[in-house]
Design a protein around this motif. Structure first.
Motif, PDB file in Angstrom:
ATOM      1  N   GLN A 142      19.651 -24.397 -22.336  1.00 16.02           N
ATOM      2  CA  GLN A 142      20.380 -25.404 -21.551  1.00 16.02           C
ATOM      3  C   GLN A 142      19.380 -26.440 -21.041  1.00 16.02           C
ATOM      4  O   GLN A 142      18.170 -26.200 -21.027  1.00 16.02           O
ATOM      5  N   SER A 143      19.892 -27.594 -20.612  1.00 13.87           N
ATOM      6  CA  SER A 143      18.994 -28.682 -20.239  1.00 13.87           C
ATOM      7  C   SER A 143      18.146 -28.296 -19.033  1.00 13.87           C
ATOM      8  O   SER A 143      18.570 -27.508 -18.187  1.00 13.87           O
ATOM      9  N   GLU A 144      16.959 -28.887 -18.977  1.00 11.41           N
ATOM     10  CA  GLU A 144      16.067 -28.605 -17.857  1.00 11.41           C
ATOM     11  C   GLU A 144      16.687 -29.087 -16.554  1.00 11.41           C
ATOM     12  O   GLU A 144      16.505 -28.480 -15.504  1.00 11.41           O
ATOM     13  N   LEU A 145      17.439 -30.184 -16.633  1.00 13.94           N
ATOM     14  CA  LEU A 145      18.111 -30.700 -15.437  1.00 13.94           C
ATOM     15  C   LEU A 145      19.074 -29.645 -14.895  1.00 13.94           C
ATOM     16  O   LEU A 145      19.109 -29.340 -13.699  1.00 13.94           O
ATOM     17  N   SER A 146      19.839 -29.084 -15.815  1.00 11.88           N
ATOM     18  CA  SER A 146      20.805 -28.063 -15.441  1.00 11.88           C
ATOM     19  C   SER A 146      20.106 -26.859 -14.809  1.00 11.88           C
ATOM     20  O   SER A 146      20.531 -26.344 -13.779  1.00 11.88           O
ATOM     21  N   VAL A 172      25.697 -22.041 -26.506  1.00 16.05           N
ATOM     22  CA  VAL A 172      25.342 -22.097 -25.085  1.00 16.05           C
ATOM     23  C   VAL A 172      26.602 -22.345 -24.244  1.00 16.05           C
ATOM     24  O   VAL A 172      26.705 -21.897 -23.107  1.00 16.05           O
ATOM     25  N   LEU A 173      27.568 -23.054 -24.856  1.00 15.17           N
ATOM     26  CA  LEU A 173      28.831 -23.290 -24.144  1.00 15.17           C
ATOM     27  C   LEU A 173      29.520 -21.955 -23.827  1.00 15.17           C
ATOM     28  O   LEU A 173      30.123 -21.797 -22.772  1.00 15.17           O
ATOM     29  N   MET A 205      20.999 -18.481 -17.476  1.00 15.98           N
ATOM     30  CA  MET A 205      20.809 -19.183 -18.750  1.00 15.98           C
ATOM     31  C   MET A 205      19.531 -20.017 -18.795  1.00 15.98           C
ATOM     32  O   MET A 205      19.428 -20.950 -19.581  1.00 15.98           O
ATOM     33  N   ILE A 229      19.021 -27.656 -11.289  1.00 17.46           N
ATOM     34  CA  ILE A 229      20.157 -27.680 -10.362  1.00 17.46           C
ATOM     35  C   ILE A 229      20.585 -26.260 -10.024  1.00 17.46           C
ATOM     36  O   ILE A 229      20.777 -25.903  -8.861  1.00 17.46           O
ATOM     37  N   PHE A 230      20.702 -25.416 -11.052  1.00 14.56           N
ATOM     38  CA  PHE A 230      21.160 -24.044 -10.813  1.00 14.56           C
ATOM     39  C   PHE A 230      20.149 -23.240 -10.006  1.00 14.56           C
ATOM     40  O   PHE A 230      20.515 -22.424  -9.167  1.00 14.56           O
ATOM     41  N   SER A 266      26.055 -31.303 -16.903  1.00 17.55           N
ATOM     42  CA  SER A 266      24.632 -31.522 -16.594  1.00 17.55           C
ATOM     43  C   SER A 266      23.759 -30.839 -17.634  1.00 17.55           C
ATOM     44  O   SER A 266      22.585 -31.151 -17.768  1.00 17.55           O
ATOM     45  N   ASP A 267      24.333 -29.897 -18.353  1.00 18.71           N
ATOM     46  CA  ASP A 267      23.623 -29.313 -19.497  1.00 18.71           C
ATOM     47  C   ASP A 267      23.919 -30.095 -20.772  1.00 18.71           C
ATOM     48  O   ASP A 267      23.015 -30.646 -21.395  1.00 18.71           O
TER      49      ASP A 267
END
Lengths: 545, 167
Positions: free
Chosen positions: A318-322, A251-252, A313, A325-326, B105-106
């Motif tokens: 990726q995190s739900e937080l991310s 994912v990075l 993504m 935000i996106f 944040s990810d």
């Protein structure tokens, strides 16, 4: 006419009359070693059109394969390579350099009244780097192809694919430097070489869009370079960076890749917006409504473009937080885009509109960008994207933005400035036929794909369920119309080089500086440095009275 | 701006293109070098003091930031350069912070929702179990087992089976 006070007529003395950048020197060597921004722009133009042709051939092959639900003309592996090479050629060989490196190179110095860009040799170097990168990409095609998709996602690209991934990615890596050098050159040129009186707020808006584009090119492209280099290291030396079996994080890779590649979407679209502004202002014979709003919205789009990459993504893990935000930040892009759209319409309002060929492309741009932009909002919404992700809806959306907006603006700009670049007028009737087929064929091909996508047809699939076959076939027929439209356009423009009538200095009644010199321009652009006394798009009182 | 160097005024940032190298006294370079060495010693020293994970991190980053600033301002002569170049330099740092910050944040929060979902598994046959609120029409036959919390006892005979989902 507009911006100059000291230039008499075209300002050319008898010594330079009849001479221009095309006939000043002759021979292949004089072109290969030139530092004239106009010749470099022309060589870029030919190169990106070759890239467009290559990408177009792969596109037609992909569409032909999808004519039937099972195998039509190629096997699955060849299909993977065909869509990868279509995407890679269109993105890296065509769209990214298309407007900035060809039309931008040619017209940026002309529009600010300069003799050349700030670093002419660097300009030539950027062209050579583009060619070297392109050779690596072509080498990849002939030495096994590439089947990763243009996004080179890991771990498939770094550890599984048996195709020529290293050659292709290294080609893109080298072409990145070409892009950076062009951007750097434009930034310095705009800061340092504006003619006397050409303040920032007197610059044509095409230049503001190129300025914003250049910022992205300089800031974002190095990240892509590093990412692809890391990918090459992982593939060649098994250094664990992205591949989970080597301890990496796939994912990075997507973060790294999209941190460049989302802003790259704006590298593609911002110059198109600039070209459209020039076309609309010239053919509506009006000063641009909301000049500063359009100028700053270009810069705003460039800045916001760096904050939204994660919307590619949402389903990557990726995190739900991310993701939240996106998604939230993505909607901000709509604001400056909307500002532009309303200002373009405001410019047309009450104008004395002439439907020249470039204007047809300009209006098509407004129509297609509205669809492409608004469907982007669908995809920016988390809940909707979960359903539409990786479907043909996404394919249709980005084709409306890249092809429908950028490529249409590019061809509009090509028609707009063709007389200036070549000194020849093209056959308007034939050009209109080319435009009409392109516009109809484009919507025929890609609007169909919105419907396919919402019905669940996934992208990048070789075979598909029978229920999608009629729509796929319909889309393929459209691609043939689209291809015919482009073919006619190319024939029209190429034919004008031999049979076209000589172009006057200002065939469209433009108000910007490039129309104040001969068609084609002399090597030094202007014999006397112009002194700018009027705002952009402002016409002298006697002309507007 | 220092006043001890005549070339400052026309050597930097005037936009006239005549770039004259900026020269600092030797003792300034030695002083800067000594400061960097000293701060390196402080970094090593600070690592022996236990300030907690975050505490040590903050101290180390603080010292590193000071060292980087000294290098940029003096060794790279940014202090005497055109202010526009300072803006460009700082913008690059902000740009990097945005890239790393949002990516974190990810990476720092990835998989958190899975844990929550793990504790509250969704019944695929009835994904809205216990969550029907507002104006969503609930068929009566389904209403009883779907009702959660305080609504469960009111469901009459179905109550024993209606174990609240979230307890």
């Amino acid at each position: 006419m507009a911006n100059t006070a000291t230039v008499d007529e075209l300002g050319h003395s008898p010594e330079v009359r009849g001479k221009n950048y095309l006939n000043q020197t002759a021979g292949v060597w004089s072109w290969l070693t030139t530092v004239d921004h106009k010749r470099i722009g022309i060589m870029y133009l030919v190169s990106v059109l070759v890239g467009f042709g290559l990408g177009g051939i792969f596109a037609l092959l992909v569409r032909l394969e999808l004519l039937t639900a099972k195998k039509t003309i190629m096997d699955a592996s060849q299909y993977n390579q065909a869509f990868t090479l279509h995407g890679a050629a269109m993105v890296f060989l065509f769209i990214i350099p298309s407007i900035p490196a060809s039309l931008g190179n040619f017209f940026l110095p002309l529009m600010i009244g300069a003799k050349d860009v700030a670093f002419p040799r660097l300009n030539l170097l950027s062209l050579y780097l583009y060619w070297i990168g392109a050779i690596f990409m072509l080498a990849a095609i002939v030495t096994g192809g590439v089947d990763t998709g243009w996004t080179f996602y890991v771990p498939y690209a770094s550890g599984v694919s048996t195709t020529s991934v290293i050659s292709a990615t290294f080609g893109v890596f080298v072409m990145g430097f070409s892009s950076i050098l062009t951007g750097l050159n434009f930034i310095v040129t705009l800061h340092k070489l504006r003619a006397p009186g050409m303040s920032w707020y007197r610059m044509p808006l095409f230049l503001w869009s190129l300025y914003a584009t250049s910022i992205i090119q300089v800031l974002a492209t190095p990240v892509l370079g590093i990412t692809l280099l890391l990918l090459i290291f992982e593939r060649a030396f098994h250094i664990g960076i992205f591949d989970p079996t080597l301890g990496g994080d796939p994912v990075l890779f997507q973060h790294f890749f999209w941190f460049y590649s989302h802003p790259a979407v704006y590298i593609m679209i911002l110059p198109g917006m600039g070209v459209a502004t020039e076309i609309l202002a010239t053919n509506a014979r009006r000063r641009v409504f909301g000049y500063k709003a359009i100028a700053f919205s270009s810069v705003a789009i460039a800045l916001v473009s760096f904050l939204v990459w994660g919307h590619h993504m949402f389903v990557s893990g990726q995190s739900e937080l991310s993701s939240a935000i996106f998604s939230f930040l993505t909607f901000f892009v709509a604001i400056p885009s909307g500002v532009k759209m309303f200002n373009w319409l405001g410019t047309l309002w009450g104008g004395s509109i002439r439907f020249t060929v470039p204007m047809l492309y300009g209006i098509a741009f407004l129509f297609l960008f509205a669809i492409g932009g608004l469907t982007g909002l669908f995809l920016g919404m988390l809940s909707v994207d979960l359903h539409l992700h990786d479907t043909y809806f996404v394919v249709a959306h980005f084709h409306y933005v890249m092809m429908g907006s950028t490529a249409i603006a590019f061809f509009g700009g090509l028609h707009h400035w063709w007389p200036k670049m070549t000194g020849k007028m093209y056959d308007e009737k034939l050009a209109r036929v080319g435009f009409a087929l392109t516009f109809i064929g484009f919507n025929w091909t890609f609007f169909t794909q919105f419907i396919l996508g919402t019905r669940g047809m996934p992208r990048r699939y070789y075979n598909y369920l029978d229920q999608f076959q009629p729509l796929h076939a319909f889309s393929t027929y459209g691609s043939w119309v689209l291809g015919t439209g482009f073919l006619i356009t190319f024939i029209c423009l190429a034919r004008s080089l031999k049979t076209g009538a000589p172009a006057p200095a200002d065939p469209w009644g433009g108000a910007t500086l490039e129309w104040k010199t001969a068609s084609p321009p002399i090597t030094e652009n202007f014999e006397k440095a112009p002194i700018v006394t009027l705002d952009a798009y402002e016409r002298p009182a006697e002309e507007t009275a | 701006m220092s006043t001890s160097h005549a070339e400052h005024d026309h050597g930097h940032g005037s936009g006239n293109g005549d770039h004259v190298p900026h020269v600092l006294p030797f003792k300034v370079y030695i002083g800067t070098f000594s400061t960097l060495l000293f701060l390196t010693v402080v970094t090593v020293g600070a690592s022996y003091v236990d300030l907690g994970h975050m505490g040590n991190l903050i101290v180390a980053l603080l010292i590193a930031t000071i060292k980087a600033s000294v290098v940029a301002l003096i060794f790279m002569h940014l202090k005497w350069d055109h202010k526009f170049h300072a803006i460009i330099f700082v913008s690059a740092l902000i740009f990097l912070a945005v890239f790393i910050g949002i990516t974190m944040s990810d990476t720092q929060f990835r998989g958190e929702a899975e844990a929550i979902e793990g504790k509250n598994p969704v019944d695929l046959k009835d994904p809205f179990k216990g969550e029907r609120t507002g104006d969503i029409a609930v068929p009566k036959a389904v209403a009883a087992p779907a009702a959660a919390g305080s609504a469960a006892p009111a469901a009459g005979s179905a109550a024993p089976a209606a174990t609240p989902a979230k307890h």
